[in-house]
Design an enzyme around this catalytic site. Structure first.
Site, mmCIF file in Angstrom:
data_model
loop_
_atom_site.group_PDB
_atom_site.id
_atom_site.type_symbol
_atom_site.label_atom_id
_atom_site.label_comp_id
_atom_site.label_asym_id
_atom_site.label_seq_id
_atom_site.Cartn_x
_atom_site.Cartn_y
_atom_site.Cartn_z
ATOM 1 N N HIS A 139 6.996 25.195 17.863
ATOM 2 C CA HIS A 139 6.651 23.826 18.225
ATOM 3 C C HIS A 139 5.384 23.704 19.037
ATOM 4 O O HIS A 139 4.999 22.599 19.405
ATOM 5 C CB HIS A 139 7.783 23.191 19.039
ATOM 6 N N LYS B 72 5.349 8.548 25.830
ATOM 7 C CA LYS B 72 5.576 9.962 25.551
ATOM 8 C C LYS B 72 5.608 10.667 26.898
ATOM 9 O O LYS B 72 5.305 10.073 27.924
ATOM 10 C CB LYS B 72 4.453 10.523 24.666
ATOM 11 N N ARG B 73 5.998 11.947 26.905
ATOM 12 C CA ARG B 73 5.963 12.685 28.160
ATOM 13 C C ARG B 73 4.558 12.624 28.761
ATOM 14 O O ARG B 73 3.563 12.558 28.035
ATOM 15 C CB ARG B 73 6.383 14.147 27.910
ATOM 16 N N LYS C 247 -1.840 15.288 26.570
ATOM 17 C CA LYS C 247 -1.629 14.021 25.862
ATOM 18 C C LYS C 247 -2.618 12.942 26.320
ATOM 19 O O LYS C 247 -2.744 11.899 25.716
ATOM 20 C CB LYS C 247 -0.181 13.548 26.039
ATOM 21 N N THR D 155 5.920 12.849 16.915
ATOM 22 C CA THR D 155 6.804 12.050 16.054
ATOM 23 C C THR D 155 6.759 10.589 16.488
ATOM 24 O O THR D 155 7.053 9.701 15.695
ATOM 25 C CB THR D 155 8.257 12.556 16.097
ATOM 26 N N LYS E 110 6.934 6.949 14.308
ATOM 27 C CA LYS E 110 7.780 5.779 14.609
ATOM 28 C C LYS E 110 6.928 4.529 14.750
ATOM 29 O O LYS E 110 7.296 3.447 14.288
ATOM 30 C CB LYS E 110 8.561 6.011 15.914
HETATM 31 C C1 LIG Z 1 9.931 10.127 19.592
HETATM 32 C C2 LIG Z 1 10.219 10.375 20.999
HETATM 33 C C3 LIG Z 1 9.470 11.311 21.716
HETATM 34 C C4 LIG Z 1 8.312 12.070 21.113
HETATM 35 O O1 LIG Z 1 7.139 11.300 21.266
HETATM 36 P P1 LIG Z 1 5.686 11.932 21.034
HETATM 37 O O2 LIG Z 1 4.797 10.741 21.095
HETATM 38 O O3 LIG Z 1 5.708 12.545 19.672
HETATM 39 O O4 LIG Z 1 5.450 12.907 22.105
HETATM 40 C C5 LIG Z 1 9.772 11.514 23.047
HETATM 41 N N1 LIG Z 1 10.764 10.829 23.654
HETATM 42 C C6 LIG Z 1 11.480 9.901 23.001
HETATM 43 C C7 LIG Z 1 12.542 9.154 23.738
HETATM 44 C C8 LIG Z 1 11.247 9.648 21.657
HETATM 45 O O5 LIG Z 1 11.992 8.744 21.020
#
Ligand SMILES: *Cc1c(COP(=O)(O)O)cnc(C)c1O
Length: 825
Positions: A369, A560-561, A566, A668, A672
């Site tokens: 990953h 995101k985190r 990022k 991911t 979304k």
């Molecule tokens: C999809 C998702 C992530 C991943 O987000 P990235 O933008 O790909 O880092 C992290 N936390 C939650 C709650 C998510 O639904």
């Protein structure tokens, strides 16, 4: 209440609820029998309990039948081993997948309640950090929906991901006591428990067949299974997520009790049970703590024992194992499974080493990953030797034989040997878990095309020479059940109406929407849905933060985190730049924007927490400035989690995917966002590259350095000061941060950010990408003023991202790695 006659006519068995009971009736029954409340005395939570039980009843029969079918057909099964499953809430997802959501809604409404309100009372199951854990949860949904015999194995953490609150702009971490009110989706399986050994020592003694190793004097802790049902969408299949909880093998030592030393007695018990107490809240970085290795071994050993027990209940020929069992390692967290299977086969079941190794190599596959060095797990050999002495011996032998093979293939290349060895001899002797995973697996995959290519050419370049063909790509995906159907019912209904329901099971069918991008009426309806999703989000944000957003503004969202790679800071630099333009009157007809952030920082990641504080300090200044008004608002959504994500994605116009090229394995959240009709501003990183391929360059905003250019810039003595001096807006923005403009009470507060970006090399190249980012944001703002064009592109995004369904992803895993088939019902 209905009454069912059993075969014995004299005994009438009352059936509280079955799938046949009308839902309104079942809800009332459960209010009484499960929540133990009368209607008059009931609280909203009681209705959640009643609704949960009612939906659950619709799963149990299918769950039992799925288990029976697996048992009867004995198909090859896949076991997904993951230290994290970021599931979120279950109720609405279960009702949706079972096809009873409309009935549940009606039933509740007949009793004066709203499903939308009832589902809000469920606590998220937050047994994961972020993308990696959410991926595991999406995969479970897809495996069940595709009738693939798949089981998830993980840990039943008593405390999941910490709950974040923001106090005076700063992150506060609160324990996530998610089991406080019980968990109606889990079933304890006391009959499924296994002893897990730790510590002790190894004795070797000769036998006529060779030396045998015995792991002796070990301590022991029990792993107890808790099962959660995973219902497939529009199918009879209900798969299982099996989570292990640690229980002391003995309650406590009565000798201590007799001595009056109660504390010592309980202490020992707690030490064992702490193994499943809490999730480690680090994302994309690791700490070499003993408890973490214990957690890994604990759940891996329990899972392997469980898998072998199931196999042995049907087979006695070990060579068949790889025809019945595929084990996927979600990152290196469960990589100790390679050594554990060897231990079980050789020491416990007395197979010959060579035969066991052949079997092991056909069972495992490993998903990588990340390329980030701080995320690659290694364990000090000493720690390993103490906790898992026998497994260290097994790893040494695996390594010895592997290095012999390498030496045979590439004679005399001692540098190569030291680079690929499982033992890193250069940093105080450490066990490299990624090397164990690669050597013990038949296939290793990356999670997006770019990432997999970088794996082959950088991190695993040596291994790719040694094992050509072992490294493949399988691009991540997301489940459209939760990330479209459930979170965006308005858009889902619209799509259903115009192209029919086929897209639910085959998301590539969304392409049927392409033509409608040209239809002005359709665009209008599409816009109205986005607008109402934005209003819903704005309402929640006002409730949580007091900041009121204008739903006409461009909702610019980065959730995101929080991590330097990022580049939330790059977003902040853009905000400050806009702010300066507005204040200086250069932005008379700028597009009004609301910039929304959300995300947690690891508690020990000091700089990430400082970034959160800066965002909130900037928000406080910008939001209060009367010269700015509605033109710019900044808001931090506290405690970003799955249920928050379900509100945020549908309410977004602009998706911020701005990591430094080459750092985000896939992402991911990007998928979304696009699926819910947001346009992406992003770098050529991770799956953004493939999103670009799908939606076309006219429907996405790409900026910044490519992976190759990043490497080039870094090779050529990158100097962030050059960019600082070369760009007045950038200089002004940075000077404001470091000069205390946003922290008047403590002007030095953000010195460290200036240090990281200017004096310590700007590792993630924010300054190098700044100008390109700002120019691209200007284009974004301009396009938003043309709502028809914006909607056209947004619709094309929805239409063209069907590839990113996790059903497609799981189909590829099933074909290319697992060799598993769909079950016949
Ligand atoms: C999809 C998702 C992530 C991943 O987000 P990235 O933008 O790909 O880092 C992290 N936390 C939650 C709650 C998510 O639904």
């Amino acid at each position: 209440m209905t009454t069912k006659q059993t075969k014995n006519p004299k005994v009438a068995v009352p059936v509280i609820t079955t799938e046949k009971t009308p839902i309104a009736q079942a809800l009332q029954n459960h209010l009484i029998f499960s929540a133990f409340k009368t209607s008059e005395a009931s609280t909203p939570r009681d209705w959640f309990v009643a609704t949960g039980h009612t939906v659950r009843d619709h799963m149990v029969e299918r769950w039992a039948k799925t288990a029976e079918a697996y048992n009867a057909q004995d198909p090859k099964r896949v076991y997904y081993l993951s230290l994290e499953f970021l599931i979120g809430r279950m109720l609405q997802n279960a009702a949706l997948n079972l096809g009873i959501e409309p009935e549940v809604k009606q039933g509740l409404s007949a009793l004066g309640h709203k499903l939308e309100e009832v589902v809000e009372l469920e606590t998220d199951a937050a047994l994961g950090n972020g993308g990696l854990g959410r991926l595991a949860a999406c995969f479970l949904d897809s495996m069940a929906s595709m009738d693939i015999p798949g089981t998830g194995y993980g840990i039943r953490y008593e405390y999941g991901m910490f709950r974040q609150s923001i106090s005076q702009g700063q992150q506060i971490e609160n324990p996530d006591n998610w089991l406080r009110y019980g968990n109606l989706w889990e079933f304890q399986r006391p009959e499924s428990h296994y002893p897990i050994k730790l510590y002790g020592r190894v004795v070797e003694f000769p036998t006529p067949k060779g030396t045998e190793s015995h792991w002796v004097d070990a301590e022991s802790v029990m792993a107890i299974a808790y099962d959660m049902p995973i219902p497939g969408y529009n199918t009879e299949t209900v798969n299982t997520l099996r989570l292990w909880s640690a229980k002391a093998a003995r309650e406590f030592d009565l000798a201590h009790f007799n001595d009056g030393n109660y504390e010592k007695a309980v202490e020992e018990r707690n030490a064992y049970e702490n193994i499943s107490k809490v999730l480690y809240p680090n994302d994309a970085s690791v700490l070499g703590r003993e408890l973490r290795l214990k957690q890994q071994y604990f759940f891996v050993s329990a899972s392997i024992q469980d898998i072998l027990r199931r196999f042995l209940s049907k087979h006695d020929d070990w060579t068949v194992l790889p025809d019945k069992v595929a084990i996927q390692l979600n990152d290196t967290h469960p990589a100790i499974a390679v050594a554990e299977l060897m231990y079980q086969l050789v020491d416990v079941h007395h197979l010959k080493w060579d035969q066991a190794w052949k079997i092991t190599g056909k069972v495992f596959a490993y998903t990588n990953h990340t390329l980030m060095p701080e995320a690659l797990e290694t364990w000090a050999v000493d720690l390993f030797a103490n906790l898992l002495p026998r497994h260290l011996g097994i790893i040494y032998r695996i390594n010895h034989e592997f290095l012999q093979l390498v030496n045979h293939k590439f004679p005399g290349d001692t540098d190569l040997l030291s680079r690929v060895s499982i033992i890193d001899e250069n940093n105080g002797r450490r066990v490299r878990m990624a090397h164990l995973a690669v050597i013990g697996s038949h296939t290793v995959n990356g999670v997006a095309a770019l990432h997999s290519e970088l794996l082959r050419t950088t991190l695993f370049a040596d291994f790719n020479r040694i094992f050509p063909g072992k490294f493949i790509n399988i691009t991540n995906g997301i489940t459209p059940r939760r990330w479209l159907n459930q979170c965006n019912p308005g858009l889902t209904k619209l799509i259903d109406k115009v192209i029919g329901p086929d897209f639910h099971r085959d998301l590539s069918k969304l392409r049927g929407l392409e033509a409608l991008a040209e239809d002005a009426d359709f665009r209008k309806t599409f816009r109205e849905i986005k607008r109402s999703n934005k209003e819903r989000l704005a309402k929640r944000l006002e409730h949580l933060t007091g900041v009121r957003l204008n739903p006409n503004a461009l909702f610019d969202v980065q959730i995101k985190r929080i991590h330097e790679y990022k580049r939330q800071l790059l977003n902040v630099l853009h905000i400050i730049t806009l702010y300066n333009r507005i204040r200086s009157g250069q932005a008379k007809d700028v597009t009004p924007r609301a910039v929304i952030f959300g995300g947690k920082a690891a508690p020990g990641y000091w700089l990430a927490k400082l970034i959160i504080r800066l965002i909130n300090d900037v928000a406080a200044i910008v939001n209060e400035d009367s010269a700015v008004g509605d033109k710019l608002k900044v808001v931090y959504y506290p405690n970003y989690e799955v249920s928050a994500a379900e509100l945020l994605f549908p309410g977004s116009d602009l998706s911020e995917q701005i990591s430094t090229a080459g750092t985000e394995a896939s992402g991911t959240g990007n998928m979304k966002m696009a699926l819910n009709g947001a346009l992406t501003i992003g770098t050529l990183d991770g799956a953004n590259v493939e999103i670009l391929e799908e939606v076309g360059k006219d429907n996405i905003f790409i900026f910044g350095l490519t992976t190759e250019e990043v490497a080039e810039v870094k090779a050529n003595q990158y100097n962030p000061w050059d960019y600082y001096h070369g760009n007045a807006e950038l200089k002004q923005a940075l000077d404001m941060i470091t000069g205390g403009f946003f922290s008047v009470d403590e002007p030095d507060r953000y010195q460290a950010i200036g240090e990281a970006l200017l004096n310590n090399g700007d590792h993630y190249l924010l300054l190098a990408d700044y100008a390109s980012y700002i120019a691209t944001q200007d284009e974004v703002g301009k396009l938003y003023q043309n709502q028809e064009e914006w909607s056209r592109k947004a619709i094309l995004n929805v239409a063209r991202v069907g590839k990113f369904s996790s059903d497609r992803t799981i189909g590829e895993y099933a074909d290319k790695i697992w060799g598993v088939k769909r079950l016949d019902h």
